[in-house]
Structures are given as C-alpha cells and as structure tokens.
Design a protein around this motif. Sequence first.
Motif, PDB file in Angstrom:
ATOM      1  N   ILE A   1       0.858  -1.182   0.000  1.00 24.94           N
ATOM      2  CA  ILE A   1       0.000   0.000   0.000  1.00 24.94           C
ATOM      3  C   ILE A   1       0.894   1.232   0.000  1.00 24.94           C
ATOM      4  N   GLY A   2       0.936   1.941  -1.115  1.00 22.26           N
ATOM      5  CA  GLY A   2       1.759   3.146  -1.209  1.00 22.26           C
ATOM      6  C   GLY A   2       2.940   2.973  -2.141  1.00 22.26           C
ATOM      7  N   PRO A   3       4.000   2.284  -1.696  1.00 23.19           N
ATOM      8  CA  PRO A   3       5.172   2.099  -2.554  1.00 23.19           C
ATOM      9  C   PRO A   3       4.844   1.264  -3.783  1.00 23.19           C
ATOM     10  N   SER A   4       5.713   1.357  -4.779  1.00 18.79           N
ATOM     11  CA  SER A   4       5.561   0.575  -6.007  1.00 18.79           C
ATOM     12  C   SER A   4       6.862  -0.155  -6.298  1.00 18.79           C
ATOM     13  N   LEU A   5       6.849  -0.969  -7.340  1.00 19.86           N
ATOM     14  CA  LEU A   5       8.025  -1.756  -7.713  1.00 19.86           C
ATOM     15  C   LEU A   5       8.528  -1.331  -9.081  1.00 19.86           C
ATOM     16  N   ILE A   6       9.823  -1.152  -9.188  1.00 21.18           N
ATOM     17  CA  ILE A   6      10.478  -0.984 -10.485  1.00 21.18           C
ATOM     18  C   ILE A   6      11.150  -2.317 -10.782  1.00 21.18           C
ATOM     19  N   ARG A   7      10.721  -2.986 -11.831  1.00 22.12           N
ATOM     20  CA  ARG A   7      11.150  -4.347 -12.124  1.00 22.12           C
ATOM     21  C   ARG A   7      12.216  -4.354 -13.207  1.00 22.12           C
TER      22      ARG A   7
ATOM     23  N   GLY B   1      14.382  -9.750 -13.291  1.00 20.28           N
ATOM     24  CA  GLY B   1      14.083 -10.653 -12.202  1.00 20.28           C
ATOM     25  C   GLY B   1      14.178 -10.042 -10.822  1.00 20.28           C
ATOM     26  N   LEU B   2      14.622  -8.782 -10.747  1.00 19.21           N
ATOM     27  CA  LEU B   2      14.696  -8.075  -9.475  1.00 19.21           C
ATOM     28  C   LEU B   2      13.652  -6.963  -9.457  1.00 19.21           C
ATOM     29  N   ALA B   3      13.387  -6.466  -8.267  1.00 22.19           N
ATOM     30  CA  ALA B   3      12.454  -5.345  -8.137  1.00 22.19           C
ATOM     31  C   ALA B   3      12.966  -4.396  -7.065  1.00 22.19           C
ATOM     32  N   LEU B   4      12.906  -3.124  -7.364  1.00 19.53           N
ATOM     33  CA  LEU B   4      13.275  -2.085  -6.418  1.00 19.53           C
ATOM     34  C   LEU B   4      11.998  -1.479  -5.845  1.00 19.53           C
ATOM     35  N   VAL B   5      11.889  -1.475  -4.521  1.00 18.59           N
ATOM     36  CA  VAL B   5      10.712  -0.929  -3.853  1.00 18.59           C
ATOM     37  C   VAL B   5      10.924   0.569  -3.671  1.00 18.59           C
ATOM     38  N   VAL B   6      10.053   1.381  -4.266  1.00 19.11           N
ATOM     39  CA  VAL B   6      10.265   2.824  -4.295  1.00 19.11           C
ATOM     40  C   VAL B   6       8.960   3.574  -4.026  1.00 19.11           C
ATOM     41  N   ALA B   7       9.127   4.864  -3.768  1.00 19.44           N
ATOM     42  CA  ALA B   7       7.980   5.767  -3.644  1.00 19.44           C
ATOM     43  C   ALA B   7       8.469   7.181  -3.928  1.00 19.44           C
ATOM     44  N   ASP B   8       7.598   7.980  -4.524  1.00 19.05           N
ATOM     45  CA  ASP B   8       7.916   9.396  -4.699  1.00 19.05           C
ATOM     46  C   ASP B   8       7.946  10.059  -3.323  1.00 19.05           C
TER      47      ASP B   8
ATOM     48  N   ARG C   1      10.747   4.981  10.934  1.00 16.94           N
ATOM     49  CA  ARG C   1       9.668   4.005  11.118  1.00 16.94           C
ATOM     50  C   ARG C   1       8.946   3.730   9.801  1.00 16.94           C
ATOM     51  N   GLU C   2       8.757   4.766   8.995  1.00 17.57           N
ATOM     52  CA  GLU C   2       8.129   4.566   7.692  1.00 17.57           C
ATOM     53  C   GLU C   2       8.986   3.648   6.828  1.00 17.57           C
ATOM     54  N   HIS C   3      10.287   3.875   6.844  1.00 18.66           N
ATOM     55  CA  HIS C   3      11.216   3.043   6.085  1.00 18.66           C
ATOM     56  C   HIS C   3      11.109   1.588   6.532  1.00 18.66           C
ATOM     57  N   ASP C   4      11.155   1.365   7.839  1.00 18.00           N
ATOM     58  CA  ASP C   4      11.107   0.012   8.388  1.00 18.00           C
ATOM     59  C   ASP C   4       9.773  -0.660   8.085  1.00 18.00           C
ATOM     60  N   ALA C   5       8.686   0.099   8.130  1.00 21.49           N
ATOM     61  CA  ALA C   5       7.368  -0.484   7.869  1.00 21.49           C
ATOM     62  C   ALA C   5       7.268  -1.026   6.446  1.00 21.49           C
ATOM     63  N   VAL C   6       7.841  -0.297   5.492  1.00 27.47           N
ATOM     64  CA  VAL C   6       7.806  -0.761   4.101  1.00 27.47           C
ATOM     65  C   VAL C   6       8.686  -1.994   3.942  1.00 27.47           C
ATOM     66  N   VAL C   7       9.892  -1.946   4.508  1.00 29.34           N
ATOM     67  CA  VAL C   7      10.790  -3.101   4.414  1.00 29.34           C
ATOM     68  C   VAL C   7      10.130  -4.337   5.017  1.00 29.34           C
ATOM     69  N   ARG C   8       9.469  -4.169   6.162  1.00 35.33           N
ATOM     70  CA  ARG C   8       8.797  -5.299   6.812  1.00 35.33           C
ATOM     71  C   ARG C   8       7.634  -5.832   5.960  1.00 35.33           C
ATOM     72  N   ALA C   9       6.919  -4.947   5.305  1.00 38.99           N
ATOM     73  CA  ALA C   9       5.811  -5.380   4.460  1.00 38.99           C
ATOM     74  C   ALA C   9       6.311  -6.275   3.320  1.00 38.99           C
ATOM     75  N   VAL C  10       7.460  -5.937   2.765  1.00 38.67           N
ATOM     76  CA  VAL C  10       8.059  -6.776   1.727  1.00 38.67           C
ATOM     77  C   VAL C  10       8.578  -8.072   2.344  1.00 38.67           C
ATOM     78  N   PHE C  11       9.235  -7.946   3.475  1.00 42.78           N
ATOM     79  CA  PHE C  11       9.843  -9.073   4.184  1.00 42.78           C
ATOM     80  C   PHE C  11       8.829 -10.160   4.515  1.00 42.78           C
ATOM     81  N   GLU C  12       7.579  -9.776   4.755  1.00 42.00           N
ATOM     82  CA  GLU C  12       6.538 -10.746   5.079  1.00 42.00           C
ATOM     83  C   GLU C  12       6.103 -11.559   3.859  1.00 42.00           C
TER      84      GLU C  12
END
Length: 227
Positions: free
Chosen positions: A19-25, A28-35, A60-71
């Motif tokens: 929710i919010g960030p997007s992926l640049i693919r 075979g890899l993807a970078l999780v980014v946001a404006d 905390r915002e940074h960690d929340a996004v990383v954790r969302a991917v990590f799950e």
Amino acid sequence: MSFGLYAYAITRDSAIDLIGPSLIRHRGLALVVADVDLDRFTGLELDEPAEDGPLAVLVREHDAVVRAVFEQEPVLPLRFGTVLDGTDAARRLLDARHEEASAWLGRVAGRREWGLRLRTAAREQVDLDQVSGTAYLALRRQRLTAAEDARHAAATVHQTLAQKVAESTRREHVGDVLLEAAYLVDTDAEEDFHAEVRRLTGELGLPAEITGPWPPYSFTRVEFSDA
C-alpha cells in the motif's frame, strides 16, 4: 517542493501486495520505491532524541515498508535515505548490482534476523561503610573475577550460537552489556535456536534480551553508493 524517488529495498520480481510504494522491475529483481518530498529530509538531526520527531517518523516509515516486503519475499533493505533521480536511474542501478543483489537474496531467503543482548547479572548491594579495607579489596577482586567470567561466558554463548545459524555478527556494546549480536536463522530452525539461547543463558546465569524477527538488516550490504 522538490521530489525524488525514495528506494527502500531490493526484492524479487514477484506479485507483492504493498500500500503506497511501487516496484520498479528489471531482470528478475524489483526495487521498492515511492515518490518523496525531499524537503522532509532537510535539516534532520541524526542524534534526535524524540521518538516522535521527524527523523524517527521517517525511519519508522522506512522500516514499515521493508517489513511489508519481508513478510512476502526475501528482502535486501537499503540504507535509510537512499534517493534516486528517477526510474531510469533505478533500472541502471539494478542492472549494475544485479549479480550482487541476486546472490544476497539467495543467502537471506527463508531466514530471519534475531537480536541478542546479554547483560551482567545485577550485583548485590554492599554498604561500603560497613566493610573493612581488607574485605573491600577481597570484594573488588571477587567482582573483577566475576566480570571476567561473565565476559568469557558471553563469548561462549556467541561462539556456540554462531555455529548453529547461517550467519552472525557482533556489534559494539557499552556499559553493562556483555554481548550485542545478531543471528540470521533459518525459519525452520528458530525453535531450536531459541531453546539453545535459553539453555546457554540459563546455565551461565546471564540475563538475556531477544529481539526479532527482523528483516536481515545486519546481513545485507548492497548499497547504491552512486545514488
């Protein structure tokens, strides 16, 4: 306002629900980014004490996004504050780091980070006014010996655990902390890992604090140094 492309992490190119960030693919890899509004990073105090200050909120915002991917997928957290010029720059960097990032994703897949902090046991309070000089020297020798024994015990705990996990690392520690370490543990071996921590620290009488599970912050070293 000036805007940039904030990069949170690298992961595999797969269907990730965010929710919010997007992926640049790319390949075979993807970078999780946001404006991001770059003004939010202006004037930040790195030693900011407030838990609700601007820096703490961003972290905390940074960690929340990383954790969302990590799950959902293996993740390589990027350094806080990594900002790129745009999509083309992101793809160029993914291309340049492709082999490195792919290898790291393979290393952390199916594993989670756990932190361990060991402290010295609380000392019995002694009224020094009631202690003779000879008794004081004996007490001091006893405490020095106990402190040395505790350091050796903490080292034993770390050496034993390090042999049972995929990777481990020790960090700087101060004060009454004997060990500050992180361990990269296979998810199907976590129960055994925690049982071993309890056994070792119980036998050696060391107060232990376990944190986690965390994304592999301590075990990924991919950085966009030219970002």
